[in-house]
Each structure stands twice: as C-alpha cells, then as structure tokens.
Enzyme design. Structure first.
Site, PDB file in Angstrom:
ATOM      1  N   MET A  30       0.835  -1.201   0.000  1.00 55.11           N
ATOM      2  CA  MET A  30       0.000   0.000   0.000  1.00 55.11           C
ATOM      3  C   MET A  30       0.872   1.255   0.000  1.00 55.11           C
ATOM      4  SD  MET A  30      -3.521  -0.749   2.030  1.00 55.11           S
ATOM      5  CE  MET A  30      -2.911  -0.595   3.691  1.00 55.11           C
ATOM      6  N   HIS A  34       9.019   1.165   3.498  1.00 56.65           N
ATOM      7  CA  HIS A  34      10.071   1.215   4.499  1.00 56.65           C
ATOM      8  C   HIS A  34      10.952  -0.022   4.316  1.00 56.65           C
ATOM      9  CE1 HIS A  34       7.595  -1.739   6.538  1.00 56.65           C
ATOM     10  NE2 HIS A  34       6.607  -0.865   6.677  1.00 56.65           N
ATOM     11  N   GLY A  36      11.012  -2.798   5.768  1.00 56.51           N
ATOM     12  CA  GLY A  36      10.271  -4.049   5.713  1.00 56.51           C
ATOM     13  C   GLY A  36       9.827  -4.366   4.297  1.00 56.51           C
ATOM     14  N   HIS A  37       9.290  -3.359   3.610  1.00 58.89           N
ATOM     15  CA  HIS A  37       8.872  -3.557   2.217  1.00 58.89           C
ATOM     16  C   HIS A  37      10.071  -3.887   1.323  1.00 58.89           C
ATOM     17  CE1 HIS A  37       5.504  -0.771   3.547  1.00 58.89           C
ATOM     18  NE2 HIS A  37       4.845  -1.809   3.075  1.00 58.89           N
ATOM     19  N   GLN A  61     -10.455  -2.819   1.757  1.00 56.88           N
ATOM     20  CA  GLN A  61     -10.063  -3.468   3.010  1.00 56.88           C
ATOM     21  C   GLN A  61     -10.141  -2.526   4.203  1.00 56.88           C
ATOM     22  OE1 GLN A  61      -6.096  -4.290   1.253  1.00 56.88           O
ATOM     23  NE2 GLN A  61      -5.250  -3.757   3.253  1.00 56.88           N
ATOM     24  N   GLY A 147       4.843 -10.327   3.931  1.00 56.68           N
ATOM     25  CA  GLY A 147       5.464 -10.271   5.241  1.00 56.68           C
ATOM     26  C   GLY A 147       4.672 -11.065   6.272  1.00 56.68           C
ATOM     27  N   LEU A 184       8.327  -3.193  11.965  1.00 59.73           N
ATOM     28  CA  LEU A 184       8.184  -2.088  11.026  1.00 59.73           C
ATOM     29  C   LEU A 184       6.772  -2.060  10.457  1.00 59.73           C
ATOM     30  CD1 LEU A 184      11.530  -2.117   9.008  1.00 59.73           C
ATOM     31  CD2 LEU A 184      10.829  -0.556  10.806  1.00 59.73           C
ATOM     32  N   SER A 186       4.044   0.961   8.234  1.00 59.24           N
ATOM     33  CA  SER A 186       3.800   2.326   7.768  1.00 59.24           C
ATOM     34  C   SER A 186       3.055   3.132   8.823  1.00 59.24           C
ATOM     35  CB  SER A 186       3.003   2.298   6.458  1.00 59.24           C
ATOM     36  OG  SER A 186       3.735   1.650   5.436  1.00 59.24           O
ATOM     37  N   ARG A 187       2.227   2.456   9.603  1.00 58.81           N
ATOM     38  CA  ARG A 187       1.447   3.159  10.629  1.00 58.81           C
ATOM     39  C   ARG A 187       2.282   3.582  11.833  1.00 58.81           C
ATOM     40  NH1 ARG A 187      -2.783  -0.542   8.672  1.00 58.81           N
ATOM     41  NH2 ARG A 187      -4.571   0.701   7.988  1.00 58.81           N
TER      42      ARG A 187
END
Length: 282
Positions: A30, A34, A36-37, A61, A147, A184, A186-187
């Site tokens: 989305m 970061h 993690g992505h 979603q 993930g 990690l 985004s939020r």
C-alpha cells in the site's frame, strides 16, 4: 523502471513478458515503503526475471472510521526506493480503475477471518483477498512475497491459493524490526515520541509469553492473562484490541498448547493500531 496506472496496460505488459519466457514476481504493497517492504522486494528479486510491485491503498479493506484517507502516502519516495531495489514495474492505479461503480464480485475465506483482526475489521480480509486475486490475474505472477507480520493475512492467502488452484507460489518473509524490536509498519508514523518509546514493549511481552510457555505453562487463558497484565504495566497509554493464541494454519483459538501455536496481538496507541505475533514451539 516502468510506472503503470491502468490495469489493462499492466496485464498486457505482463502477458508480453510471459510470452517472452520471463518469470514474474509480485510484491503487493500500500506504499509508504520502508525497510520491511524493501526486504520483501529483495527476496522477490531473487525469484524472478521481472518484478512488479503494487502501490495501492486498497479502499475495499478499510472499514468505516478507519484511516483510509489519512493513510500515509509518499509516491516519489516509493518510486525512488523501488528503483534502487531493482523493481521493473510499479503498478499504481486509482481506486476507480480497480473497482467499477457496480463492482459485485468478492473473494474471501470467512472461517479463517473470524478471529484476530477479523473480529474488529469484519470486511478487511474480503478486501485483501479480492485485491490480491486481481493483482495475481493482472500480473500473471508465478511468485509473490508477503510479510509474516500480517500472519493471519498470509494464512488466508495461502488457503485461497490452495483452494482455488491458483498457479502461484507464495513466500512468507520474517518480520523486519527496528533495533529495539518494534515491528516495522507504515502506521508507525502515527506514533508520538512518547508512544514510540514504549511501543517495543509489545514485542518484549510476546517474548516473555514464549518463555512462560516453554517454562511449562500451556493453558492459553493463563498465558493471555499474563500478557494482558504485562501490557497493562508496560503500555499505559495502549489499548489492547486483542491478545489471542491460535492454531498457526487455521487461525482458530486454542485452549492449550500441545505442539505449536501463534500468539498474536493488536494494540491501539493513539492513532496507530499495531500488530505483532510470535510462534510458540513446545
């Protein structure tokens, strides 16, 4: 690196790659990428000739009063990170091109979505399964990487692929964390300085729970109460959404731990809802 916004153009490009004999990999995101992505992207890069990532905040979603409008976005940063990590194509559609006004077809695995995040987000996994199915169809990908922080989501998508005989291989990538243990997300950008300072206690509590289980406590009710007490002390500004111990594949609550189990939590801290999990092997 290509940037495509039109689903038909994406499908045309990917079909052409397939005709040329290329294998295609997919990392759905989305956006607001970061580390993690990018770790998912790096993993996928080793599995394919052509790598596609989606940057799409999927409205299907999100429920009422959730953060669809405020979800963090930074496409220029996403573009730069994707290119630096070897992405061949970014798919960044508008919602109207993915969901027609009279959209009427949904994909879901309701039983696996009854618990954990599905309790307070009842339409969430229907939206996830539907958009991921669309991405599989559009990209013709042979492999996709997800993930394991969203363990329930990954379990549902694995079941969807199995049950519908989708010709794609799913790879789960371990949770990527900050040095202090915070998963990690985004939020995490929503966290205040004070909230960020105590948020690693989510992970610390899970580690203590595993130690308690390996020390002999196998009753799930007792273990959940133990973790609730830990969070009450260590996360004073947090509001527990759920603490559950479930079967890792069926995502069904367990009464006792016989072999393996998944401890999963969601904690609201200010504007952020943070999830984490840990496998318990006894």
């Amino acid at each position: 690196m290509k940037i495509i916004t039109d689903p038909t153009e994406l499908q045309r490009q990917c079909l052409d790659w397939r005709k040329q004999g290329h294998t295609i990999g997919l990392v759905p995101t989305m956006g607001y990428l970061h580390h993690g992505h990018t770790s998912l992207i790096d993993r996928a890069r080793t599995e394919c000739d052509k790598l596609v990532i989606s940057v799409f905040v999927n409205p299907a979603q999100f429920g009422e009063n959730e953060d669809l409008d405020s979800y963090p976005r930074d496409f220029e940063s996403d573009r730069a990170k994707a290119e630096a990590h070897g992405v061949d194509l970014i798919f960044a559609p508008e919602p109207g091109s993915m969901y027609a006004d009279n959209h009427a077809t949904w994909v879901e695995a309701p039983r696996l979505g009854e618990h954990l995040c599905g309790t307070t987000r009842p339409i969430h996994f229907r939206g996830v399964c539907t958009v991921v199915t669309k991405l599989f169809m559009l990209t013709q990908a042979e492999v996709a990487v997800f993930g394991e922080k969203d363990w329930q989501q990954f379990a549902i998508l694995r079941r969807m692929v199995r049950d519908l005989n989708m010709p794609i291989r799913l790879i789960g990538h371990p949770i990527v964390r900050e040095e202090d243990g915070l998963a990690l997300s985004s939020r995490n950008a929503y966290l205040t300085e004070e909230e960020r300072a105590v948020a690693p206690n989510i992970r610390k509590g899970l580690l203590k729970l595993v130690d308690k289980a390996k020390g002999g406590e196998r009753d799930c009710a007792a273990l959940k109460q133990f973790l609730a007490d830990e969070y009450a002390a260590a996360l004073p500004m947090g509001e527990v959404d759920y603490i559950e111990i479930v079967d890792p594949d069926e995502i069904s609550p367990l009464r006792t731990i016989a072999r393996s189990a998944l401890a999963a939590v969601a904690v609201r801290m200010g504007k952020a809802r943070l999830i984490d999990n840990i496998l318990i092997e006894v």
